[in-house]
Design a protein around this motif. Structure first.
Motif, PDB file in Angstrom:
ATOM      1  N   GLN A   1      29.411  68.696 -15.250  1.00  0.00           N
ATOM      2  CA  GLN A   1      28.980  69.731 -14.307  1.00  0.00           C
ATOM      3  C   GLN A   1      29.035  69.211 -13.086  1.00  0.00           C
ATOM      4  O   GLN A   1      28.356  68.492 -12.633  1.00  0.00           O
ATOM      5  CB  GLN A   1      27.651  70.636 -14.746  1.00  0.00           C
ATOM      6  CG  GLN A   1      27.292  71.692 -13.930  1.00  0.00           C
ATOM      7  CD  GLN A   1      25.869  72.035 -14.020  1.00  0.00           C
ATOM      8  OE1 GLN A   1      25.453  71.663 -15.310  1.00  0.00           O
ATOM      9  NE2 GLN A   1      25.440  73.067 -13.127  1.00  0.00           N
ATOM     10  N   VAL A   2      29.674  69.878 -12.207  1.00  0.00           N
ATOM     11  CA  VAL A   2      29.756  69.335 -10.594  1.00  0.00           C
ATOM     12  C   VAL A   2      28.618  69.585 -10.050  1.00  0.00           C
ATOM     13  O   VAL A   2      28.363  70.949 -10.001  1.00  0.00           O
ATOM     14  CB  VAL A   2      31.084  69.842  -9.904  1.00  0.00           C
ATOM     15  CG1 VAL A   2      31.303  69.462  -8.584  1.00  0.00           C
ATOM     16  CG2 VAL A   2      32.377  69.086 -10.623  1.00  0.00           C
ATOM     17  N   GLN A   3      28.127  68.965  -8.992  1.00  0.00           N
ATOM     18  CA  GLN A   3      26.901  69.052  -8.470  1.00  0.00           C
ATOM     19  C   GLN A   3      27.154  68.365  -6.879  1.00  0.00           C
ATOM     20  O   GLN A   3      27.452  67.163  -7.002  1.00  0.00           O
ATOM     21  CB  GLN A   3      25.783  68.859  -9.170  1.00  0.00           C
ATOM     22  CG  GLN A   3      24.905  69.673  -9.997  1.00  0.00           C
ATOM     23  CD  GLN A   3      23.717  69.320 -10.329  1.00  0.00           C
ATOM     24  OE1 GLN A   3      23.289  68.042 -10.769  1.00  0.00           O
ATOM     25  NE2 GLN A   3      22.763  70.126 -10.551  1.00  0.00           N
ATOM     26  N   LEU A   4      26.662  69.229  -6.025  1.00  0.00           N
ATOM     27  CA  LEU A   4      26.764  68.550  -4.683  1.00  0.00           C
ATOM     28  C   LEU A   4      25.335  68.837  -3.874  1.00  0.00           C
ATOM     29  O   LEU A   4      25.087  70.060  -3.929  1.00  0.00           O
ATOM     30  CB  LEU A   4      27.755  69.334  -3.818  1.00  0.00           C
ATOM     31  CG  LEU A   4      29.150  69.165  -4.526  1.00  0.00           C
ATOM     32  CD1 LEU A   4      30.155  70.119  -3.568  1.00  0.00           C
ATOM     33  CD2 LEU A   4      29.823  67.937  -4.622  1.00  0.00           C
ATOM     34  N   VAL A   5      24.750  67.936  -3.511  1.00  0.00           N
ATOM     35  CA  VAL A   5      23.373  67.905  -3.029  1.00  0.00           C
ATOM     36  C   VAL A   5      23.266  67.409  -1.718  1.00  0.00           C
ATOM     37  O   VAL A   5      23.618  66.091  -1.528  1.00  0.00           O
ATOM     38  CB  VAL A   5      22.315  67.354  -3.698  1.00  0.00           C
ATOM     39  CG1 VAL A   5      20.972  67.507  -3.059  1.00  0.00           C
ATOM     40  CG2 VAL A   5      22.513  67.795  -5.286  1.00  0.00           C
ATOM     41  N   GLU A   6      23.095  68.283  -0.621  1.00  0.00           N
ATOM     42  CA  GLU A   6      23.327  67.965   0.762  1.00  0.00           C
ATOM     43  C   GLU A   6      21.840  67.578   1.294  1.00  0.00           C
ATOM     44  O   GLU A   6      20.677  67.932   0.700  1.00  0.00           O
ATOM     45  CB  GLU A   6      23.757  68.862   1.811  1.00  0.00           C
ATOM     46  CG  GLU A   6      25.080  69.306   1.493  1.00  0.00           C
ATOM     47  CD  GLU A   6      25.244  70.556   0.840  1.00  0.00           C
ATOM     48  OE1 GLU A   6      25.848  71.394   0.954  1.00  0.00           O
ATOM     49  OE2 GLU A   6      23.973  70.820   0.189  1.00  0.00           O
ATOM     50  N   SER A   7      21.676  66.439   2.255  1.00  0.00           N
ATOM     51  CA  SER A   7      20.509  65.917   2.663  1.00  0.00           C
ATOM     52  C   SER A   7      20.789  65.319   4.083  1.00  0.00           C
ATOM     53  O   SER A   7      21.616  65.072   4.305  1.00  0.00           O
ATOM     54  CB  SER A   7      19.686  64.775   1.738  1.00  0.00           C
ATOM     55  OG  SER A   7      20.618  63.726   1.655  1.00  0.00           O
ATOM     56  N   GLY A   8      19.520  65.112   4.690  1.00  0.00           N
ATOM     57  CA  GLY A   8      19.451  64.608   6.334  1.00  0.00           C
ATOM     58  C   GLY A   8      19.414  65.552   7.157  1.00  0.00           C
ATOM     59  O   GLY A   8      19.474  65.295   8.373  1.00  0.00           O
ATOM     60  N   GLY A   9      19.220  66.996   7.094  1.00  0.00           N
ATOM     61  CA  GLY A   9      19.300  67.545   7.991  1.00  0.00           C
ATOM     62  C   GLY A   9      17.869  67.812   8.703  1.00  0.00           C
ATOM     63  O   GLY A   9      16.921  66.865   8.288  1.00  0.00           O
ATOM     64  N   GLY A  10      17.741  68.450   9.706  1.00  0.00           N
ATOM     65  CA  GLY A  10      16.495  68.314  10.508  1.00  0.00           C
ATOM     66  C   GLY A  10      16.657  68.937  11.776  1.00  0.00           C
ATOM     67  O   GLY A  10      17.636  69.334  12.246  1.00  0.00           O
ATOM     68  N   LEU A  11      15.389  68.552  12.657  1.00  0.00           N
ATOM     69  CA  LEU A  11      15.425  69.146  14.050  1.00  0.00           C
ATOM     70  C   LEU A  11      15.524  67.710  15.008  1.00  0.00           C
ATOM     71  O   LEU A  11      15.025  66.903  14.720  1.00  0.00           O
ATOM     72  CB  LEU A  11      14.005  69.811  14.438  1.00  0.00           C
ATOM     73  CG  LEU A  11      13.706  70.145  15.781  1.00  0.00           C
ATOM     74  CD1 LEU A  11      14.674  71.113  16.152  1.00  0.00           C
ATOM     75  CD2 LEU A  11      12.168  70.488  15.913  1.00  0.00           C
ATOM     76  N   VAL A  12      16.363  67.922  15.962  1.00  0.00           N
ATOM     77  CA  VAL A  12      16.758  66.848  17.030  1.00  0.00           C
ATOM     78  C   VAL A  12      17.041  67.318  18.177  1.00  0.00           C
ATOM     79  O   VAL A  12      17.384  68.644  18.435  1.00  0.00           O
ATOM     80  CB  VAL A  12      17.731  66.156  16.278  1.00  0.00           C
ATOM     81  CG1 VAL A  12      19.297  66.933  16.164  1.00  0.00           C
ATOM     82  CG2 VAL A  12      18.106  64.757  17.003  1.00  0.00           C
ATOM     83  N   GLN A  13      16.655  66.462  19.201  1.00  0.00           N
ATOM     84  CA  GLN A  13      16.806  67.092  20.677  1.00  0.00           C
ATOM     85  C   GLN A  13      18.619  66.965  20.705  1.00  0.00           C
ATOM     86  O   GLN A  13      19.089  66.062  20.398  1.00  0.00           O
ATOM     87  CB  GLN A  13      16.145  66.420  21.450  1.00  0.00           C
ATOM     88  CG  GLN A  13      14.762  66.590  21.468  1.00  0.00           C
ATOM     89  CD  GLN A  13      13.862  65.965  22.763  1.00  0.00           C
ATOM     90  OE1 GLN A  13      14.140  64.910  22.983  1.00  0.00           O
ATOM     91  NE2 GLN A  13      12.699  66.490  23.057  1.00  0.00           N
ATOM     92  N   ALA A  14      18.921  67.816  21.845  1.00  0.00           N
ATOM     93  CA  ALA A  14      20.256  67.815  22.522  1.00  0.00           C
ATOM     94  C   ALA A  14      20.362  66.064  22.821  1.00  0.00           C
ATOM     95  O   ALA A  14      19.600  65.601  23.585  1.00  0.00           O
ATOM     96  CB  ALA A  14      20.552  68.462  23.538  1.00  0.00           C
ATOM     97  N   GLY A  15      21.606  65.574  22.367  1.00  0.00           N
ATOM     98  CA  GLY A  15      22.128  64.273  22.775  1.00  0.00           C
ATOM     99  C   GLY A  15      21.686  63.316  21.741  1.00  0.00           C
ATOM    100  O   GLY A  15      21.971  62.368  21.570  1.00  0.00           O
ATOM    101  N   GLY A  16      20.912  63.780  20.683  1.00  0.00           N
ATOM    102  CA  GLY A  16      20.469  63.066  19.490  1.00  0.00           C
ATOM    103  C   GLY A  16      21.591  62.806  18.531  1.00  0.00           C
ATOM    104  O   GLY A  16      22.676  63.430  18.613  1.00  0.00           O
ATOM    105  N   SER A  17      21.011  62.244  17.361  1.00  0.00           N
ATOM    106  CA  SER A  17      22.056  61.933  16.135  1.00  0.00           C
ATOM    107  C   SER A  17      21.238  62.466  14.925  1.00  0.00           C
ATOM    108  O   SER A  17      20.056  62.042  14.747  1.00  0.00           O
ATOM    109  CB  SER A  17      22.584  60.469  16.317  1.00  0.00           C
ATOM    110  OG  SER A  17      23.131  60.068  17.161  1.00  0.00           O
ATOM    111  N   LEU A  18      22.114  62.651  13.874  1.00  0.00           N
ATOM    112  CA  LEU A  18      21.791  62.995  12.607  1.00  0.00           C
ATOM    113  C   LEU A  18      22.843  62.477  11.682  1.00  0.00           C
ATOM    114  O   LEU A  18      24.004  62.578  11.968  1.00  0.00           O
ATOM    115  CB  LEU A  18      21.417  64.316  12.509  1.00  0.00           C
ATOM    116  CG  LEU A  18      20.259  65.095  12.760  1.00  0.00           C
ATOM    117  CD1 LEU A  18      20.248  66.575  12.289  1.00  0.00           C
ATOM    118  CD2 LEU A  18      18.817  64.242  12.268  1.00  0.00           C
ATOM    119  N   ARG A  19      22.416  61.960  10.568  1.00  0.00           N
ATOM    120  CA  ARG A  19      23.272  61.729   9.603  1.00  0.00           C
ATOM    121  C   ARG A  19      23.167  62.595   8.399  1.00  0.00           C
ATOM    122  O   ARG A  19      22.077  62.200   7.439  1.00  0.00           O
ATOM    123  CB  ARG A  19      23.318  60.072   9.260  1.00  0.00           C
ATOM    124  CG  ARG A  19      24.523  59.636   8.272  1.00  0.00           C
ATOM    125  CD  ARG A  19      24.551  58.269   7.901  1.00  0.00           C
ATOM    126  NE  ARG A  19      25.477  57.792   7.193  1.00  0.00           N
ATOM    127  CZ  ARG A  19      26.631  57.239   7.737  1.00  0.00           C
ATOM    128  NH1 ARG A  19      26.825  57.186   9.047  1.00  0.00           N
ATOM    129  NH2 ARG A  19      27.543  56.738   6.885  1.00  0.00           N
TER     130      ARG A  19
END
Length: 120
Positions: free
Chosen positions: A1-19
Motif C-alpha cells: 500500500q502506497v503511503q506519502l506523509v508530508e512533514s516540515g510545514g509551519g509558520l515562518v517570516q518572509a525571507g525565511g526558509s523551511l524544508r
C-alpha cells in the motif's frame, strides 16, 4: 500500500526558509515524484518534480531559484527546500507519486498535505 506523509510545514517570516519532507512507503519511492500547493480559494498548482533517478528536476517559474527538490535514498524521502519565502507561498503543500501524465501533471498517489504559512 502506497503511503506519502508530508512533514516540515509551519509558520515562518518572509525571507525565511523551511524544508518539507515526504516520507514514501509501499514501493512508491521508485516513482517520479512531485510537489504541489493549494492556497485558500485557489486551485492546486504544480511546484516541483523530480525524476525517479533524482537526476532531473523541474520547477514552477514562481519558485525557480528559491526552491530545491531532492531525493534522499537513505531515508526514502523526497524533500523540498524552500528559501526566500514570500507571503504568496502560503498554502497547503502536497507530495505526489507515480506520474501518469506530464502534460497535465497528473499523479496517482497523494499525501495529506502540510500547511506552510509565510507572514509579512
Amino acid at each position: 500500500q502506497v503511503q506519502l506523509v508530508e512533514s516540515g510545514g509551519g509558520l515562518v517570516q518572509a525571507g525565511g526558509s523551511l524544508r518539507l519532507s515526504c516520507a514514501v512507503s509501499g514501493g512508491a519511492f521508485r516513482y517520479d515524484m512531485g510537489w504541489f500547493r493549494q492556497a485558500p480559494g485557489k486551485e492546486r498548482e504544480f511546484v516541483s518534480a523530480v525524476s525517479r533517478s533524482g537526476g532531473s528536476t523541474w520547477y514552477a517559474d514562481s519558485v525557480k531559484g528559491r526552491f530545491t527538490c531532492s531525493r534522499d535514498y537513505a531515508k526514502n524521502t523526497v524533500d523540498l527546500q524552500m528559501n526566500s519565502l514570500k507571503p504568496e507561498d502560503t498554502a497547503v503543500y502536497y507530495c505526489a507519486a507515480d506520474l501518469t501524465d506530464w502534460g497535465t501533471k497528473t499523479y496517482k498517489y497523494w499525501g495529506q498535505g502540510t500547511q506552510v504559512t509565510v507572514s509579512s
